[in-house]
Motif scaffolding. Structure first.
Motif, mmCIF file in Angstrom:
data_model
loop_
_atom_site.group_PDB
_atom_site.id
_atom_site.type_symbol
_atom_site.label_atom_id
_atom_site.label_comp_id
_atom_site.label_asym_id
_atom_site.label_seq_id
_atom_site.Cartn_x
_atom_site.Cartn_y
_atom_site.Cartn_z
ATOM 1 N N SER A 165 3.674 -5.260 7.037
ATOM 2 C CA SER A 165 3.925 -4.230 8.616
ATOM 3 C C SER A 165 3.979 -3.018 8.706
ATOM 4 O O SER A 165 4.459 -2.406 7.858
ATOM 5 C CB SER A 165 5.192 -4.945 9.073
ATOM 6 N N THR A 166 3.712 -2.370 9.321
ATOM 7 C CA THR A 166 4.272 -0.624 9.432
ATOM 8 C C THR A 166 4.248 -0.410 10.998
ATOM 9 O O THR A 166 4.079 0.588 11.717
ATOM 10 C CB THR A 166 2.297 -0.174 9.239
ATOM 11 N N SER A 167 5.460 -0.918 11.092
ATOM 12 C CA SER A 167 6.296 -0.827 12.687
ATOM 13 C C SER A 167 7.068 0.506 13.250
ATOM 14 O O SER A 167 6.907 1.120 14.244
ATOM 15 C CB SER A 167 6.856 -1.716 12.733
ATOM 16 N N CYS A 168 7.242 0.998 12.119
ATOM 17 C CA CYS A 168 8.550 2.387 12.778
ATOM 18 C C CYS A 168 7.201 3.303 12.272
ATOM 19 O O CYS A 168 7.546 3.748 11.141
ATOM 20 C CB CYS A 168 9.224 2.216 11.519
ATOM 21 N N THR A 169 6.461 4.040 12.875
ATOM 22 C CA THR A 169 5.380 4.887 12.347
ATOM 23 C C THR A 169 6.453 6.110 12.451
ATOM 24 O O THR A 169 5.806 7.272 11.504
ATOM 25 C CB THR A 169 4.320 4.538 13.071
ATOM 26 N N LYS A 170 7.106 6.254 13.523
ATOM 27 C CA LYS A 170 7.827 7.924 13.380
ATOM 28 C C LYS A 170 8.727 7.861 12.444
ATOM 29 O O LYS A 170 9.087 9.059 12.677
ATOM 30 C CB LYS A 170 8.079 7.368 15.254
ATOM 31 N N LEU A 171 9.630 6.787 12.385
ATOM 32 C CA LEU A 171 10.585 6.568 11.140
ATOM 33 C C LEU A 171 10.056 8.024 9.913
ATOM 34 O O LEU A 171 9.458 7.933 9.598
ATOM 35 C CB LEU A 171 11.431 5.915 10.328
ATOM 36 N N PHE A 179 9.598 -0.657 1.405
ATOM 37 C CA PHE A 179 9.185 0.620 2.660
ATOM 38 C C PHE A 179 8.191 0.791 3.463
ATOM 39 O O PHE A 179 8.235 2.350 4.142
ATOM 40 C CB PHE A 179 9.931 1.689 2.656
ATOM 41 N N SER A 180 7.173 0.403 3.010
ATOM 42 C CA SER A 180 5.742 0.256 3.781
ATOM 43 C C SER A 180 5.765 0.222 5.356
ATOM 44 O O SER A 180 4.797 -0.029 6.000
ATOM 45 C CB SER A 180 4.840 -0.417 3.039
ATOM 46 N N TRP A 181 7.273 -0.349 5.875
ATOM 47 C CA TRP A 181 7.027 -0.858 7.412
ATOM 48 C C TRP A 181 7.040 0.933 8.234
ATOM 49 O O TRP A 181 6.669 0.174 9.468
ATOM 50 C CB TRP A 181 7.918 -1.534 7.702
ATOM 51 N N ALA A 182 7.212 2.036 6.874
ATOM 52 C CA ALA A 182 7.387 2.952 7.221
ATOM 53 C C ALA A 182 6.510 3.780 6.818
ATOM 54 O O ALA A 182 6.949 4.850 5.783
ATOM 55 C CB ALA A 182 9.030 3.866 7.187
ATOM 56 N N PRO A 183 5.499 3.875 7.045
ATOM 57 C CA PRO A 183 4.972 4.723 6.240
ATOM 58 C C PRO A 183 4.405 6.128 6.922
ATOM 59 O O PRO A 183 3.948 6.765 5.762
ATOM 60 C CB PRO A 183 3.012 4.145 7.025
ATOM 61 N N ASN A 184 5.415 6.459 7.889
ATOM 62 C CA ASN A 184 4.957 7.868 7.579
ATOM 63 C C ASN A 184 6.288 8.630 7.656
ATOM 64 O O ASN A 184 6.962 9.767 7.050
ATOM 65 C CB ASN A 184 5.561 8.945 9.187
ATOM 66 N N LEU A 185 7.032 8.289 6.823
ATOM 67 C CA LEU A 185 8.448 8.683 5.782
ATOM 68 C C LEU A 185 8.502 9.429 4.780
ATOM 69 O O LEU A 185 7.497 9.111 3.850
ATOM 70 C CB LEU A 185 8.929 6.998 4.765
ATOM 71 N N MET A 186 9.489 10.670 5.097
ATOM 72 C CA MET A 186 9.717 11.511 3.914
ATOM 73 C C MET A 186 10.875 11.569 3.184
ATOM 74 O O MET A 186 10.831 12.510 2.185
ATOM 75 C CB MET A 186 9.571 12.584 5.175
ATOM 76 N N GLN A 187 11.899 11.217 3.807
ATOM 77 C CA GLN A 187 13.118 11.343 2.506
ATOM 78 C C GLN A 187 13.844 10.128 2.544
ATOM 79 O O GLN A 187 13.721 9.187 3.491
ATOM 80 C CB GLN A 187 13.754 12.457 3.548
#
Length: 800
Positions: A331-337, A361-369
């Protein structure tokens, strides 16, 4: 006549009274507090810009609008009939202004804001609110996709507390100019914007008397009431007795930020606890008790977290989550995280995350930190930080303070598969260093983990930052030093940094790879060049190997340092170095090295400044007087010196006049004539303990290793008498013996030339301790030594 005159005077009085009233009214109007103009912009305090009415945006570039350009501003726009905002709107004095909070309110015709209007603030902007505007409710989904620091985006009606505040009991609601809380990134604590922009609604449930179900009932009442909008900026829940949070906890009431803290009995989250909560953009849970959670309960916790589709920042602190599961459903549900921290203080709780699953952590595909600090992570599964979709955003990961090891703690490709640039930081902080059972075991950097990690993206880095950890340089680590892979080698140098290591083997500089002194260097080439440090390191140096032939063709590296640390080398012949000169020469950890030809280093006569030999079996050294600019000699273990090594009477070149010399001596043999042929015009400092570290506290001082050199008067007294500029120093205490009695007897004569241990702290004095004494930093004694129990004068009298 008198009446008429009086009437005229009264009429004049009325006129003057009217004029006075008009003037007073005008005066009152003009003397009102300095308010925002009806149409225009104004700079409040030092960082808040307020614009009202149909102001002219060009005012931002006019000279009369004198803005002192800061790093960031707050921006308010009120009561305007403007319909659009273009990308050049918010620029002042020719500069692009950056904003960390923006409020647009009562702009009922505003239906469009250009995506680039606030592009310069994409790493700064923490909140954007548009209240009572014509902007679509989903504004920001596309416009703010590249913004990295956003915590809240709200587009809708102005929020207020319910008129009937009893439906919230025992919770409370506040509305007004409240401080707006902003979650920090991975480092630093949660901060509050005390001077908030606009009004805020904040609900607080600070009671230990209600259960999770009863909390849900409170929000059900609000949901069924006539109160609108059913949105509040934040909710804070503190409840030490609550054990679980049920499904649909908040019913149809939504919040921008949710904080749960001091919920130390909270053990379970229903996977649907945040059902319908698309408004939550910041979540903070502090001091929950998930330590004993089963596998299914842990999976439920992460299902709940992954349901927050609009969350931007998430911080779970001291919650005791037992593990981070693999993202098996892709899943990639949290795209804004953008920021996720799951940290723990295992000093206090002795628990925390034990392992990290694949693609965790692939459920947050735009994670930066991503922060996973101070847990109990003992293993990272393959592709722990892997993602199924690529991202242009880089990812910074901090796994400091976790006791994983190199043998079974890192599965193959543990750090690979990110599909983006990734930097991983690992650091042992002070508490971990004082808890050896929980220290990581990194004796080498496994090739099947770090080679693919470094090779899949040229910008990937792995930063190791701790006090005293190094690796075995053998077949397991040889891949890092391959001469045939220049790209990989340069990536290793840039990407694998070990700092603050003292007494290291490979290099005295920071940002280098360190090898343990027991390293075999098996599978290594004879020598490796480190261009960044002008260093030539020879770990597989064999008898008969010629350095000049190895360097031939590589002179452009300007090598100035030579380090030999070869297990099997026994001899350095006259042609071992050849016509190559060095500024620094170090023979370190060469236990079978017994002989150096007198002319081995003759090519460095005019360049050598530092010579070191540690852990060798050398019984002969060159005449150090032949090195014209030599200023430092360190002989640590297994040495033997005599007058031929410091014979300035036979030196053809002689030492540079005015050049001081420091000689550091560890464990070895000093012949009585060793210092009799020094240059009497040269100041020489003898360091009689092989302590190279500089201590900053008494506690560090008392843990030093005392010298076992016998400070015989026949050797050291003539040395002091030769030149009043000669010095003897020790960075550790000395033990009393009859060999040092002369120093105590003649202290008044030699005290200006001798600095033993604590002289810099307590002033010049002779001080030795009982042989075999256990020195500790006890504040009730003299630096751990009780002078009432041991008096050195009495010791000398009874034993000497």
């Amino acid at each position: 006549m008198q009446v008429s005159a009086m009437s005229k005077n009264c009429h004049k009085l009325e006129i003057w009274t009217s004029i006075l009233i008009v003037c007073l009214v005008s005066s009152v109007k003009s003397s009102k507090p300095n308010q925002d103009p009806e149409n225009g912009c104004k700079l409040h305090s030092y960082d808040k810009i307020t614009c009202t009415g149909n102001f002219n945006f060009s005012i931002f570039s006019e000279a009369e609008f004198k803005i002192k350009v800061l790093d960031r501003y707050k921006l308010e726009i009120f009561n305007t009939s403007l319909k659009t905002v273009d990308e050049s709107t918010f620029r002042g004095n020719g500069n692009i202004l950056n904003y960390y909070t923006i409020l647009v309110q009562n702009a009922t015709q505003l239906n469009s804001i250009h995506p680039n209007s606030f592009a310069s603030s994409k790493h700064i902007l923490s909140e954007f609110r548009a209240i009572d505007t014509a902007l679509p409710r989903n504004f920001g989904d596309d416009e703010f996709v590249l913004f990295t620091n956003l915590q809240q985006v709200y587009v809708g009606d102005e929020t207020r507390c319910p008129e009937d505040d009893t439906i919230l009991l025992p919770c409370t609601c506040r509305f007004g100019d409240l401080g707006r809380t902003v979650l920090s990134g991975l480092y630093g604590t949660t901060s509050s914007l005390s001077d908030g922009v606009g009004k805020t609604t904040a609900i607080r449930c600070d009671s230990d008397l209600i259960t999770g179900t009863e909390l849900s009932e409170i929000f059900s009442k609000i949901s069924k009431s006539n109160h609108t909008p059913k949105y509040f900026d934040s909710i804070t829940i503190r409840n030490s007795n609550i054990t679980s949070l049920p499904s649909h906890l908040f019913q149809n009431v939504t919040f921008g930020r949710v904080k749960l803290y001091e919920v130390q009995n909270l053990k379970q989250l229903h996977p649907s606890v945040f059902h319908g909560q698309e408004g939550i953009q910041a979540l903070e849970i502090e001091k929950a008790n998930f330590t004993g959670a089963s596998e299914s309960t842990t999976l439920d916790i992460f299902k709940a977290l992954k349901s927050l589709k609009n969350v931007r920042k998430m911080r779970l602190s001291n919650c005791g989550i037992p593990f981070i599961p693999a993202n098996t459903d892709n899943s990639t549900s949290c795209t804004k995280l953008r920021i996720l921290s799951i940290s723990f203080d295992r000093r206090e709780h002795k628990s925390g995350v034990s392992h990290v699953g694949s693609y965790a952590f692939s459920w947050a595909p735009n994670l930066m930190q991503l922060g996973l600090t101070k847990n109990y992570i003992s293993s990272f599964k393959s592709f722990s930080f892997g993602f199924h979709v690529p991202s242009e955003n880089g990812l910074a990961v901090d796994i400091s303070g976790n006791p994983f090891n190199d043998s079974d703690g890192l599965e193959p490709n543990a750090f690979s598969g990110s599909k983006r640039q990734i930097s991983i930081k690992f650091e042992i902080d002070s508490f971990a260093a004082s808890d050896p059972a929980n220290d990581p075991v990194l004796n080498y950097l496994p090739e099947n983990v770090f080679r693919p990690f470094l090779e899949e993206n040229v910008n990937n880095t792995y930063s190791v930052d701790y006090y005293n950890v190094d690796i075995y340089c053998d077949c397991r680590s040889a891949w890092m030093f391959e001469m045939t892979s220049g790209l990989l080698k340069s990536r290793v140098k840039a990407g694998l940094r070990i700092t603050r290591v003292q007494g290291n083997l490979v290099d005295g500089e920071y940002s280098s790879i360190q090898c343990k002194s027991q390293s075999s260097f098996e599978c290594f080439p004879n020598c490796v060049i480190y261009p960044d440090y002008q260093l030539l390191h020879c770990g597989r140096f064999q008898d008969g190997f010629k350095i000049e032939e190895f360097i031939h063709g590589q002179e452009s590296y300007n090598i100035s340092k030579l380090l030999i640390s070869a297990k099997n080398v026994t001899t350095l012949g006259y042609d071992s170095i050849g016509n190559v000169s060095f500024n620094e020469i170090s023979l370190t950890d060469c236990p079978q090295l017994e002989f150096i030809h007198p002319t081995t280093f003759v090519s460095s006569d005019a360049s050598l400044k530092s010579f070191t030999a540690t852990n060798t079996n050398l019984q002969n050294f060159p005449n150090f007087a032949n090195f014209h600019y030599l200023s430092f000699v360190r002989l640590a273990t297994g040495f033997s010196v005599n007058s031929s090594n410091f014979d300035y009477s036979t030196s053809e070149k002689g030492h540079k006049v005015g050049q001081d010399l420091t000689i550091s001596l560890g464990t070895g043999k000093i012949h009585p004539d060793s210092f009799t042929k020094l240059n009497p015009k040269q100041n020489v400092t003898l360091i009689i303990t092989d302590q190279t570290e500089e201590y900053s506290t008494i506690g560090e001082i008392v843990r030093c290793t005392p010298s076992n050199l016998e400070l015989e008067s026949a050797i050291f007294k003539p040395f002091l008498n030769m030149n009043p500029g000669n010095r003897i120093t020790s960075k550790c205490y000395i033990e009393c013996s009859c060999k040092v009695k002369w120093m105590s007897d003649e202290w008044d004569v030699i005290k200006e030339q001798v600095q033993i241990w604590l002289s810099e702290y307590v002033g010049p004095m002779f001080y030795c301790v009982r042989p075999g004494a256990n020195i500790t930093a006890n504040p009730d004694t003299f630096f751990g030594f009780n002078s009432k129990e041991f008096v050195q004068e009495k010791y000398f009298k009874e034993n000497c």
